[in-house]
Design an enzyme around this catalytic site. Sequence first.
Site, PDB file in Angstrom:
ATOM      1  N   ASP A 149       0.869  -1.187   0.000  1.00  0.00           N
ATOM      2  CA  ASP A 149       0.000   0.000   0.000  1.00  0.00           C
ATOM      3  C   ASP A 149       0.906   1.237   0.000  1.00  0.00           C
ATOM      4  O   ASP A 149       1.859   1.316   0.784  1.00  0.00           O
ATOM      5  CB  ASP A 149      -0.895  -0.025   1.254  1.00  0.00           C
ATOM      6  N   ILE A 150       0.625   2.194  -0.890  1.00  0.00           N
ATOM      7  CA  ILE A 150       1.499   3.377  -0.966  1.00  0.00           C
ATOM      8  C   ILE A 150       1.098   4.477   0.029  1.00  0.00           C
ATOM      9  O   ILE A 150       1.778   5.493   0.130  1.00  0.00           O
ATOM     10  CB  ILE A 150       1.569   3.971  -2.399  1.00  0.00           C
ATOM     11  N   GLN A 170     -14.309   2.084   2.605  1.00  0.00           N
ATOM     12  CA  GLN A 170     -13.791   1.511   1.349  1.00  0.00           C
ATOM     13  C   GLN A 170     -13.603   2.656   0.361  1.00  0.00           C
ATOM     14  O   GLN A 170     -14.545   3.383   0.041  1.00  0.00           O
ATOM     15  CB  GLN A 170     -14.762   0.476   0.759  1.00  0.00           C
ATOM     16  N   HIS A 200     -10.556  -6.107  -2.031  1.00  0.00           N
ATOM     17  CA  HIS A 200      -9.157  -6.256  -1.593  1.00  0.00           C
ATOM     18  C   HIS A 200      -9.101  -6.556  -0.111  1.00  0.00           C
ATOM     19  O   HIS A 200      -9.995  -6.189   0.647  1.00  0.00           O
ATOM     20  CB  HIS A 200      -8.338  -4.997  -1.900  1.00  0.00           C
ATOM     21  N   HIS A 224      -6.610  -5.975   3.245  1.00  0.00           N
ATOM     22  CA  HIS A 224      -5.455  -5.308   3.832  1.00  0.00           C
ATOM     23  C   HIS A 224      -4.712  -6.306   4.714  1.00  0.00           C
ATOM     24  O   HIS A 224      -5.341  -7.020   5.507  1.00  0.00           O
ATOM     25  CB  HIS A 224      -5.896  -4.145   4.728  1.00  0.00           C
TER      26      HIS A 224
HETATM   27  P1  5GP Z   1      -9.862   0.852   1.154  1.00  0.00           P
HETATM   28  O1  5GP Z   1      -9.884   2.211   1.807  1.00  0.00           O
HETATM   29  O2  5GP Z   1     -10.686   0.857  -0.105  1.00  0.00           O
HETATM   30  O3  5GP Z   1     -10.167  -0.289   2.063  1.00  0.00           O
HETATM   31  O4  5GP Z   1      -8.360   0.632   0.737  1.00  0.00           O
HETATM   32  C1  5GP Z   1      -7.805   1.059  -0.457  1.00  0.00           C
HETATM   33  C2  5GP Z   1      -6.320   1.115  -0.253  1.00  0.00           C
HETATM   34  O5  5GP Z   1      -5.719   1.261  -1.516  1.00  0.00           O
HETATM   35  C3  5GP Z   1      -5.867   2.303   0.622  1.00  0.00           C
HETATM   36  O6  5GP Z   1      -5.187   1.826   1.764  1.00  0.00           O
HETATM   37  C4  5GP Z   1      -4.972   3.092  -0.315  1.00  0.00           C
HETATM   38  O7  5GP Z   1      -3.841   3.593   0.323  1.00  0.00           O
HETATM   39  C5  5GP Z   1      -4.588   2.080  -1.374  1.00  0.00           C
HETATM   40  N1  5GP Z   1      -4.311   2.666  -2.660  1.00  0.00           N
HETATM   41  C6  5GP Z   1      -5.066   3.592  -3.329  1.00  0.00           C
HETATM   42  N2  5GP Z   1      -4.487   3.888  -4.513  1.00  0.00           N
HETATM   43  C7  5GP Z   1      -3.359   3.137  -4.596  1.00  0.00           C
HETATM   44  C8  5GP Z   1      -2.336   3.006  -5.586  1.00  0.00           C
HETATM   45  O8  5GP Z   1      -2.346   3.640  -6.635  1.00  0.00           O
HETATM   46  N3  5GP Z   1      -1.328   2.129  -5.328  1.00  0.00           N
HETATM   47  C9  5GP Z   1      -1.281   1.409  -4.163  1.00  0.00           C
HETATM   48  N4  5GP Z   1      -0.240   0.578  -4.012  1.00  0.00           N
HETATM   49  N5  5GP Z   1      -2.230   1.502  -3.213  1.00  0.00           N
HETATM   50  C10 5GP Z   1      -3.250   2.365  -3.412  1.00  0.00           C
END
Ligand code: 5GP
Length: 135
Positions: free
Chosen positions: A29-30, A92, A98, A100
């Site tokens: 995660d970036i 989300q 996905h 984590h």
């Molecule tokens: P969510 O908030 O949907 O559960 O998690 C999405 C995750 O994707 C976040 O932790 C966010 O940092 C990560 N993320 C979003 N865009 C990118 C990207 O372009 N590259 C990577 N490696 N992670 C991303």
Amino acid sequence: MDCIFCKIIAAEIPCFRLYEDEDTLAFMDINPASEGHALVIPKEHFPDVHVVSDAAIASTVVTAKKIASAINKTLNPDGMNLLQCNGPAAAQSVLHFHMHVLPRRDGDELKLNWGLAPGDMDAIGELAERIRENL
Ligand code: 5GP
Ligand code: ZN
């Protein structure tokens, strides 16, 4: 399709790749919520848990276990969360199913809606290499 994770799978945008097989991809995660924060996704696009296929969620969990083990060997954290979010109220932000993999430290007080802050790309890249060595 305008999905950032599908673009990562297609190598249209870069990632710090940890592991890949026929059905899944794991990468750093970036915007890490903790050191070693990684993501595991099915290669097939499903928005969330309500529509993901049984085969895709199963293969994603198996890969998440593999990644959790490698991160454990690399960083020896005090704990680890495997977390999966669905819908805006659950924070989300990317609508491609996905998981984590979140290493935890005693007392880190990480909140589940942790907010996104960009990490140090050199440090994330170096850590990805160390985790790959433990796969
Ligand atoms: P969510 O908030 O949907 O559960 O998690 C999405 C995750 O994707 C976040 O932790 C966010 O940092 C990560 N993320 C979003 N865009 C990118 C990207 O372009 N590259 C990577 N490696 N992670 C991303
Ligand atoms: Zn997608």
